[in-house]
Design a protein around this motif. Structure first.
Motif, PDB file in Angstrom:
ATOM      1  N   MET A  57       0.833  -1.205   0.000  1.00 15.09           N
ATOM      2  CA  MET A  57       0.000   0.000   0.000  1.00 15.09           C
ATOM      3  C   MET A  57       0.868   1.256   0.000  1.00 15.09           C
ATOM      4  N   CYS A  58       1.941   1.241   0.766  1.00 11.97           N
ATOM      5  CA  CYS A  58       2.845   2.391   0.802  1.00 11.97           C
ATOM      6  C   CYS A  58       3.490   2.618  -0.566  1.00 11.97           C
ATOM      7  N   ALA A  59       3.893   1.529  -1.197  1.00 13.63           N
ATOM      8  CA  ALA A  59       4.493   1.639  -2.533  1.00 13.63           C
ATOM      9  C   ALA A  59       3.477   2.179  -3.526  1.00 13.63           C
ATOM     10  N   ALA A  60       2.243   1.703  -3.432  1.00 13.57           N
ATOM     11  CA  ALA A  60       1.194   2.185  -4.335  1.00 13.57           C
ATOM     12  C   ALA A  60       0.907   3.660  -4.085  1.00 13.57           C
ATOM     13  N   GLN A  61       0.918   4.069  -2.831  1.00 11.84           N
ATOM     14  CA  GLN A  61       0.689   5.473  -2.485  1.00 11.84           C
ATOM     15  C   GLN A  61       1.808   6.352  -3.045  1.00 11.84           C
ATOM     16  N   GLU A  62       3.046   5.889  -2.925  1.00  9.58           N
ATOM     17  CA  GLU A  62       4.176   6.642  -3.471  1.00  9.58           C
ATOM     18  C   GLU A  62       4.055   6.760  -4.990  1.00  9.58           C
ATOM     19  N   GLU A  63       3.659   5.661  -5.640  1.00 10.03           N
ATOM     20  CA  GLU A  63       3.481   5.671  -7.096  1.00 10.03           C
ATOM     21  C   GLU A  63       2.392   6.662  -7.486  1.00 10.03           C
ATOM     22  N   LEU A  64       1.309   6.668  -6.721  1.00  7.65           N
ATOM     23  CA  LEU A  64       0.207   7.597  -6.990  1.00  7.65           C
ATOM     24  C   LEU A  64       0.673   9.044  -6.837  1.00  7.65           C
ATOM     25  N   GLU A  65       1.419   9.327  -5.776  1.00  6.42           N
ATOM     26  CA  GLU A  65       1.920  10.685  -5.561  1.00  6.42           C
ATOM     27  C   GLU A  65       2.849  11.103  -6.694  1.00  6.42           C
ATOM     28  N   THR A  66       3.693  10.179  -7.147  1.00  6.86           N
ATOM     29  CA  THR A  66       4.610  10.472  -8.253  1.00  6.86           C
ATOM     30  C   THR A  66       3.820  10.784  -9.519  1.00  6.86           C
ATOM     31  N   ARG A  67       2.812   9.967  -9.784  1.00  2.73           N
ATOM     32  CA  ARG A  67       1.993  10.204 -10.989  1.00  2.73           C
ATOM     33  C   ARG A  67       1.246  11.534 -10.916  1.00  2.73           C
ATOM     34  N   LYS A  68       0.742  11.855  -9.723  1.00  2.06           N
ATOM     35  CA  LYS A  68       0.058  13.143  -9.558  1.00  2.06           C
ATOM     36  C   LYS A  68       1.014  14.293  -9.853  1.00  2.06           C
ATOM     37  N   ALA A  69       2.241  14.179  -9.328  1.00  2.57           N
ATOM     38  CA  ALA A  69       3.237  15.229  -9.560  1.00  2.57           C
ATOM     39  C   ALA A  69       3.553  15.337 -11.045  1.00  2.57           C
ATOM     40  N   CYS A  70       3.666  14.208 -11.737  1.00  4.12           N
ATOM     41  CA  CYS A  70       3.936  14.230 -13.183  1.00  4.12           C
ATOM     42  C   CYS A  70       2.790  14.884 -13.946  1.00  4.12           C
ATOM     43  N   VAL A  71       1.571  14.546 -13.570  1.00  9.37           N
ATOM     44  CA  VAL A  71       0.399  15.144 -14.238  1.00  9.37           C
ATOM     45  C   VAL A  71       0.383  16.647 -14.010  1.00  9.37           C
ATOM     46  N   GLU A  72       0.684  17.082 -12.808  1.00 15.74           N
ATOM     47  CA  GLU A  72       0.705  18.515 -12.506  1.00 15.74           C
ATOM     48  C   GLU A  72       1.781  19.220 -13.331  1.00 15.74           C
ATOM     49  N   TRP A  73       2.965  18.608 -13.438  1.00 17.47           N
ATOM     50  CA  TRP A  73       4.046  19.186 -14.231  1.00 17.47           C
ATOM     51  C   TRP A  73       3.627  19.292 -15.696  1.00 17.47           C
ATOM     52  N   GLU A  74       2.989  18.231 -16.214  1.00 14.25           N
ATOM     53  CA  GLU A  74       2.539  18.252 -17.606  1.00 14.25           C
ATOM     54  C   GLU A  74       1.497  19.340 -17.832  1.00 14.25           C
ATOM     55  N   LYS A  75       0.603  19.537 -16.869  1.00 15.97           N
ATOM     56  CA  LYS A  75      -0.401  20.609 -16.984  1.00 15.97           C
ATOM     57  C   LYS A  75       0.295  21.967 -17.071  1.00 15.97           C
ATOM     58  N   GLN A  76       1.317  22.155 -16.245  1.00 13.97           N
ATOM     59  CA  GLN A  76       2.054  23.419 -16.268  1.00 13.97           C
ATOM     60  C   GLN A  76       2.742  23.620 -17.609  1.00 13.97           C
ATOM     61  N   GLN A  77       3.267  22.538 -18.174  1.00  9.95           N
ATOM     62  CA  GLN A  77       3.918  22.624 -19.482  1.00  9.95           C
ATOM     63  C   GLN A  77       2.904  23.018 -20.562  1.00  9.95           C
ATOM     64  N   VAL A  78       1.712  22.435 -20.482  1.00 12.76           N
ATOM     65  CA  VAL A  78       0.663  22.770 -21.458  1.00 12.76           C
ATOM     66  C   VAL A  78       0.289  24.244 -21.345  1.00 12.76           C
ATOM     67  N   VAL A  79       0.137  24.736 -20.128  1.00  9.08           N
ATOM     68  CA  VAL A  79      -0.200  26.154 -19.924  1.00  9.08           C
ATOM     69  C   VAL A  79       0.900  27.038 -20.507  1.00  9.08           C
ATOM     70  N   ALA A  80       2.170  26.681 -20.231  1.00  7.72           N
ATOM     71  CA  ALA A  80       3.295  27.467 -20.742  1.00  7.72           C
ATOM     72  C   ALA A  80       3.308  27.450 -22.275  1.00  7.72           C
ATOM     73  N   LEU A  81       3.048  26.303 -22.871  1.00  3.99           N
ATOM     74  CA  LEU A  81       3.024  26.214 -24.338  1.00  3.99           C
ATOM     75  C   LEU A  81       1.876  27.030 -24.918  1.00  3.99           C
ATOM     76  N   ARG A  82       0.735  27.027 -24.273  1.00  4.93           N
ATOM     77  CA  ARG A  82      -0.403  27.825 -24.744  1.00  4.93           C
ATOM     78  C   ARG A  82      -0.071  29.324 -24.683  1.00  4.93           C
ATOM     79  N   GLU A  83       0.599  29.711 -23.584  1.00  2.84           N
ATOM     80  CA  GLU A  83       0.982  31.123 -23.461  1.00  2.84           C
ATOM     81  C   GLU A  83       1.958  31.507 -24.567  1.00  2.84           C
ATOM     82  N   ARG A  84       2.926  30.638 -24.844  1.00  2.00           N
ATOM     83  CA  ARG A  84       3.872  30.909 -25.940  1.00  2.00           C
ATOM     84  C   ARG A  84       3.164  31.006 -27.276  1.00  2.00           C
ATOM     85  N   ALA A  85       2.224  30.079 -27.483  1.00  2.00           N
ATOM     86  CA  ALA A  85       1.485  30.090 -28.745  1.00  2.00           C
ATOM     87  C   ALA A  85       0.684  31.378 -28.878  1.00  2.00           C
TER      88      ALA A  85
END
Length: 104
Positions: A57-85
Motif C-alpha cells: 500500500m505504501c508503494a502504491a501510495q508513493e506511485e500515486l503521488e509520483t503520478r500526480k506530480a507528473c500530471v501537474e508538471w505536464e499541466k504546467q507545461q501545457v499552460v506554458a506552451l499555450r501562453e507561448r502560442a
C-alpha cells in the motif's frame, strides 16, 4: 474376604479412573499446547501478510503521488506552451499589420 476383595477391586477401579483422568488431562494439555503453537504460527503468518500488504500500500501510495506530480508538471507545461502560442500569434498579427502598412 468378600469385603476385602470388594475393597481391593474398588481401590483398583479408583486407581484406573485416576490413571485415565491423568492420561486425559495430559492429552488435553498436549492438545492445548499444539493448538496454541498452531495459533501462534497462524498469528505470525497473518502479521507477515499484514506487513507485506502495508508495504504494498505504501508503494502504491508513493506511485500515486509520483503520478500526480507528473500530471501537474505536464499541466504546467501545457499552460506554458499555450501562453507561448498566444504570444507567437500576437507577434504574427503585429508583423502582418506592419507588413500591410509597409505595402500601403
Amino acid at each position: 474376604q468378600a469385603a476385602a476383595l470388594a475393597e481391593g477391586l474398588a481401590v483398583k477401579t479408583v486407581a484406573e479412573i485416576e490413571a485415565r483422568a491423568r492420561a486425559a488431562a495430559e492429552a488435553s494439555a498436549e492438545a492445548s499446547v499444539a493448538e496454541a503453537l498452531e495459533l501462534r504460527c497462524t498469528l505470525k503468518a497473518l502479521r507477515a501478510q499484514m506487513t507485506s500488504q502495508k508495504e504494498a500500500m505504501c508503494a502504491a501510495q508513493e506511485e500515486l503521488e509520483t503520478r500526480k506530480a507528473c500530471v501537474e508538471w505536464e499541466k504546467q507545461q501545457v499552460v506554458a506552451l499555450r501562453e507561448r502560442a498566444a504570444l507567437a500569434e500576437v507577434s504574427l498579427s503585429e508583423r502582418e499589420s506592419l507588413l500591410d502598412a509597409a505595402r500601403a
